[in-house]
Design a protein around this motif. Structure first.
Motif, PDB file in Angstrom:
ATOM      1  N   SER A   1      65.616 -94.461  25.805  1.00 38.04           N
ATOM      2  CA  SER A   1      64.560 -93.859  24.991  1.00 38.04           C
ATOM      3  C   SER A   1      65.152 -92.955  23.918  1.00 38.04           C
TER       4      SER A   1
ATOM      5  N   LEU B   1      64.142-101.421  27.261  1.00 40.50           N
ATOM      6  CA  LEU B   1      63.239-100.688  28.148  1.00 40.50           C
ATOM      7  C   LEU B   1      62.400-101.637  28.996  1.00 40.50           C
TER       8      LEU B   1
ATOM      9  N   ARG C   1      59.444 -87.440  30.504  1.00 42.92           N
ATOM     10  CA  ARG C   1      60.193 -88.565  29.960  1.00 42.92           C
ATOM     11  C   ARG C   1      59.286 -89.785  29.739  1.00 42.92           C
TER      12      ARG C   1
ATOM     13  N   ALA D   1      58.391 -91.594  26.078  1.00 37.55           N
ATOM     14  CA  ALA D   1      58.544 -93.019  25.778  1.00 37.55           C
ATOM     15  C   ALA D   1      57.217 -93.627  25.302  1.00 37.55           C
TER      16      ALA D   1
END
Length: 946
Positions: free
Chosen positions: A101, A127, A150, A154
């Motif tokens: 990311s 990803l 997190r 993303a």
């Protein structure tokens, strides 16, 4: 290249490359490592996964600026390793997720970094591959409150790429990755069956993203259509899958009022959302605004797949979030029912399937039954329908009527709750009457005439799938789109199918009688109500509901039919003929005055010839369309009743035949179409079969009406149509009627000669077609002899010899010579010597073997009729009306492209014989000059035809 299956062999090959990459981070070393990985088996790669990922991750984490090409090659290499292996450690999954990311993050701002499209695409795919490589429960342990920052980071990056990027490939990849992160992926690797605790955990986690995610996706969905339908499809799917998961009634019902305290940092705890009642209400209100915006945009999207996805959008939100999104039920239902008449068959089929599901009584919206919500929406729509119909354009009217049609389909028999309200019924009928107003200002409607008397089709047209759906093209004042008219018809049919038919028929019959302005629209609606009540073409979403009882339907049809064919509604002034102006216009002026007053602002103009003003073009156009609509209604009634309509033929067929012979083109076309409908509905093989089977009471009606011709001026047209569309079997039945016609012509030849000559023309054409040669002349001779009551049964004939022996060339030559000689005598060009010779020649020779008077057998009926018709036409050859002279001159009629029939030939000889016996050539001075001239004129005309 050899494949290294064991970890030992693979380690020996990969170790030098990994060491070199750790020392020197270059694109060449990364590509060398990826090339070596191609030769290693998946099982060996799984054992060496972390060893291989170490130099790649080290390259990403090394401080300092890096070339984009290097980062891209490292990400692609990591993606290759992850696609061949599984992540079995939670820490490794979280770390790789953060490192990948970060490749798209710009430290100086919260927006995606300004990197190349190739790098963005590589990171997004990395990803997605990472989340797919997570093994079993490792993926579920990833979604913990501690991962919220997190994961939110993303999601924000991917939403920014989906909204701001110009590349469609990057947009699609970002939306696909969002589906993977939010557990919406369709692949088999992701766990699909989640228990209640796991659903609650994910719901609480994803609820933090809901505001930003729903707002951004709404902007993507409602953006320019040029971005491509695939992007809109993916955005729609992410939106409704996420919202239906977070706002699911089942989940929210298990949420406690007291929030739990997760063991996370304070900053992370502040990001968590507790889905209690206030939060649900506030979020639902905000989502309603976004949902309304989305449905309004997508319901008119040009691509059918997007509109198809909208159905899944509505189903998911209504079925899973009916209580949490109760305010959104109206926009969602509106979007669904607006697709009922979509131009795409796939969208229509899917929409009907969804409507059937929602028609179930068990479906509830909030705390109310689904039908109650629909009734409320229909009440609201009916209230605003007149305003919408008058203020919208064609597309707006189409959308509004589609919505109305969908509500009617969903409500089914419960539509009576709305129709029983007088106010709502009046508003609904007012809107339908208003929008169905015809444009009758076109002068061509009156100008288009039926000059020829062609035969109707010998057999009905091939029945269409929906024969009642066929009608004449018409133009309306307030819309031009044909789809709007089709929707209006479907709305009326559904009202007739589900509503109280007696209530609706009475209401619109009142409007029919109330004003001429409403009459045509009310008739159109009544026609469709009957079609719908019979269940023709109506899609029934409610299996328990059945069409109207046939007996009740026949009673309603009978009452409407009586109104349609009444004197004031059937015999309207549609043209002004010089022959018919005087008597007919005066007789029917009372009905005309009611029809012309206030029609479309066209005022009648005064005429010096009459005390009453003459009808205007607008009024005549309006009358023409009213008659056409009523004729089409009779055809609709026939299809609605089927063979039961035979019971009404005695009252319906005669008026239709009258209009089939009308000189106005639109009316005659509508009548012919109605007769075809009657044939199809009642099981007749052809129009000829229909007329022959019902000729007994048709002839009886003609005979009675001829006695009161001033009250029934269109009676000859019925006989004309019958003659044009029947066969020789009709002749014995109409023989007496023909005699009545000739007798009536003798009495009023100066008033209605043109109408009667048209009938005689049709009669002669029929005789020429039915009896084309001498072989057919004796077919009805026995009937003619046996019918003592026939007007021709006692007539002598001098042509038995001619019937037994065909006419030869010598006979015709002698006939022409005699004719020329008689013509000279009539002109006075003859000497005394010739007169003496002629007197001696004309003296009859008495046969020696005559023992008594000789009685000749009567001629066949067809010859006698043809002879009488020609004798009548003699007296019309010098009529002062050019129209009558031309019609009389067109007799005898012959089939086009065929030689002269034997009927005409023998009839001509009969006329010749009759004239000789009445006016002997030995004394031409005793013959009136005018009569002799007419006779000569007829001979000349017959010779031309022969």
């Amino acid at each position: 290249m050899a494949v290294f299956d064991t970890p030992e062999e693979a380690f020996g090959v990969l170790r030098p490359v990994c060491v070199q990459l750790t020392k020197t981070q270059t694109v060449e070393n990364v590509e060398r490592l990826q090339a070596r990985l191609q030769a290693v088996s998946d099982s060996a790669l799984q054992e060496l996964q972390q060893y291989i990922l170490f130099p790649l991750r080290f390259t990403l984490k090394t401080p300092g600026p890096k070339r984009e090409r290097l980062i891209q090659s490292v990400v692609e290499c990591i993606t290759f390793v992850l696609s061949s292996t599984c992540i079995r450690e939670q820490d490794l999954l979280q770390e790789l997720f953060s490192e990948l990311s970060a490749c798209l993050y710009s430290p100086g701002s919260r927006k995606p970094a300004a990197v190349s499209e190739e790098l963005k695409l590589a990171v997004i795919r990395g990803l997605s591959t990472l989340m797919h490589s997570a093994y079993g429960d490792i993926l579920l342990t990833f979604y913990e409150p501690s991962i919220l920052p997190r994961l939110g980071f993303a999601v924000s990056l991917l939403l920014g790429l989906a909204e701001q990027e110009k590349s469609k490939e990057i947009k699609m990849a970002a939306l696909t990755c969002l589906q993977v992160l939010l557990f919406q992926c369709d692949c088999q690797d992701h766990p699909r069956a989640l228990d209640e605790l796991q659903q609650k955990q994910l719901g609480d986690l994803f609820a933090s993203f809901l505001p930003g995610l729903s707002t951004t996706l709404t902007r993507v969905i409602t953006a320019d259509f040029k971005q491509g339908h695939r992007i809109v499809l993916s955005s729609l799917k992410v939106f409704y899958e996420t919202v239906s998961f977070i706002m699911a009634d089942d989940q929210l019902g298990r949420v406690s009022e007291v929030p739990a305290r997760p063991a996370v940092e304070r900053r992370v705890a502040e990001l968590m959302v507790h889905r209690e009642a206030n939060w649900v209400k506030n979020t639902g209100d905000k989502l309603t605004i976004l949902i309304k915006k989305i449905t309004e945009c997508i319901s008119v999207h040009p691509h059918w797949k997007v509109r198809l996805e909208l159905i899944d959008f509505v189903e998911a939100l209504l079925l899973k979030c009916s209580r949490s999104l109760i305010e959104s039920a109206g926009p969602l239902l509106k979007a669904l029912v607006s697709l009922v008449n979509d131009e795409s068959p796939d969208v229509q089929a899917q929409c009907d399937k969804a409507l059937r599901r929602f028609a179930d009584e068990k479906v509830v919206v909030g705390s109310r039954a689904f039908a109650d919500v629909l009734s409320e929406n229909l009440h609201s729509l009916a209230t605003s329908l007149p305003r919408l119909m008058s203020s919208q354009d064609d597309q707006g009217r189409f959308s509004t009527l589609s919505l109305l049609l969908g509500y009617l389909k969903l409500l089914g028999p419960k539509v009576d709750f709305v129709l029983n309200s007088v106010a709502h019924l009046q508003r609904l009928s007012k809107a339908l009457i208003q929008v169905l107003e015809l444009d009758v200002a076109d002068v061509k409607i009156v100008e288009e005439r039926r000059w020829n008397s062609e035969h109707l089709s010998t057999s009905p047209e091939t029945p269409a799938a929906r024969p009642w759906a066929q009608m004449q093209r018409r133009y309306f004042r307030f819309f031009t789109d044909e789809r709007v008219f089709l929707l209006l018809r479907q709305v009326c049919q559904l009202l007739g199918f589900y509503g109280d038919l007696y209530l609706l028929v009475d209401h619109f019959m009142e409007l029919y009688h109330e004003s001429v302005v409403y009459r045509k629209q009310a008739a159109m609606i009544l026609n469709e109500l009957v079609v719908g009540a019979a269940g023709l073409g109506v899609e029934n979403l409610h299996e328990k509901h059945t069409p109207a009882d046939p007996e009740e339907l026949r009673e309603i049809v009978t009452s409407i039919l009586e109104v349609y064919t009444s004197q004031e509604n059937w015999y309207l002034v549609t043209c002004v003929e010089t022959e018919d102006v005087g008597e007919e216009l005066t007789m029917k002026w009372a009905g005309l005055q009611a029809l012309t007053s206030g029609v479309h602002t066209c005022q009648p103009t005064s005429s010096p010839a009459f005390s009453k003003p003459s009808p205007t073009v607008c009024s005549m156009n309006s009358n023409i369309w009213q008659i056409c609509i009523q004729l089409e209604g009779i055809g609709h009634f026939a299809h609605a009743l089927g063979k039961d309509f035979r019971l009404l033929l005695m009252s319906a067929l005669y008026p239709v035949l009258e209009k089939a012979g009308d000189q106005t083109l639109l009316i005659s076309q509508a009548a012919i179409g109605t007769m075809t409908d009657i044939c199809q509905a009642c099981g007749y093989d052809s129009l000829q079969h229909l007329i022959n089977e019902n000729s007994d009471y048709l002839v009886n009606g003609i005979s009675l009406n001829l006695r009161h011709l001033s009250l029934h001026p269109h009676t000859p047209k019925v006989l004309e149509v019958m003659l044009q569309n029947s066969d020789a079997s009709l002749l014995p039945l109409v023989a007496d009627v023909v005699q009545d016609v000739l007798a009536t012509l003798d009495q009023i030849y100066d008033k209605r000669a043109a109408t009667f000559v048209s009938v005689l023309h049709a009669l002669m054409a029929a005789l020429a077609q039915w009896f084309p040669d001498a072989g057919h002349l004796g077919q009805l001779q026995e009937q003619s002899i046996g019918e003592e009551g026939s007007p021709w049964s006692q007539r002598p004939s001098s042509l038995e010899k001619g019937l037994e022996n065909p006419t030869t060339a010598e006979d015709i030559e002698q006939f022409v010579l005699n004719y020329l000689k008689e013509k000279d005598v009539a002109a006075g060009n003859v000497s005394d010597l010739d007169n003496e010779d002629e007197e001696q020649t004309d003296l009859p020779e008495v046969e020696k073997d005559d023992t008594g008077p000789h009685v000749e057998p009567p001629l066949p009926v067809q010859i006698q009729i043809a002879t009488d018709v020609m004798e009548r036409c003699i007296h019309l050859m010098s009529d002062k009306s050019l129209k009558i002279r031309l019609k009389a001159d067109s007799l005898p009629a012959e089939p086009q492209g065929k030689p002269s029939s034997h009927v005409t030939t023998v009839a001509m000889e009969s006329v010749s014989t009759g004239i000789r016996s009445t006016y002997p050539s030995s004394n031409p001075d005793s013959v009136p000059h005018v009569t002799w001239s007419r006779s000569v004129y007829l001979f000349e005309h017959l010779l031309v035809h022969l």
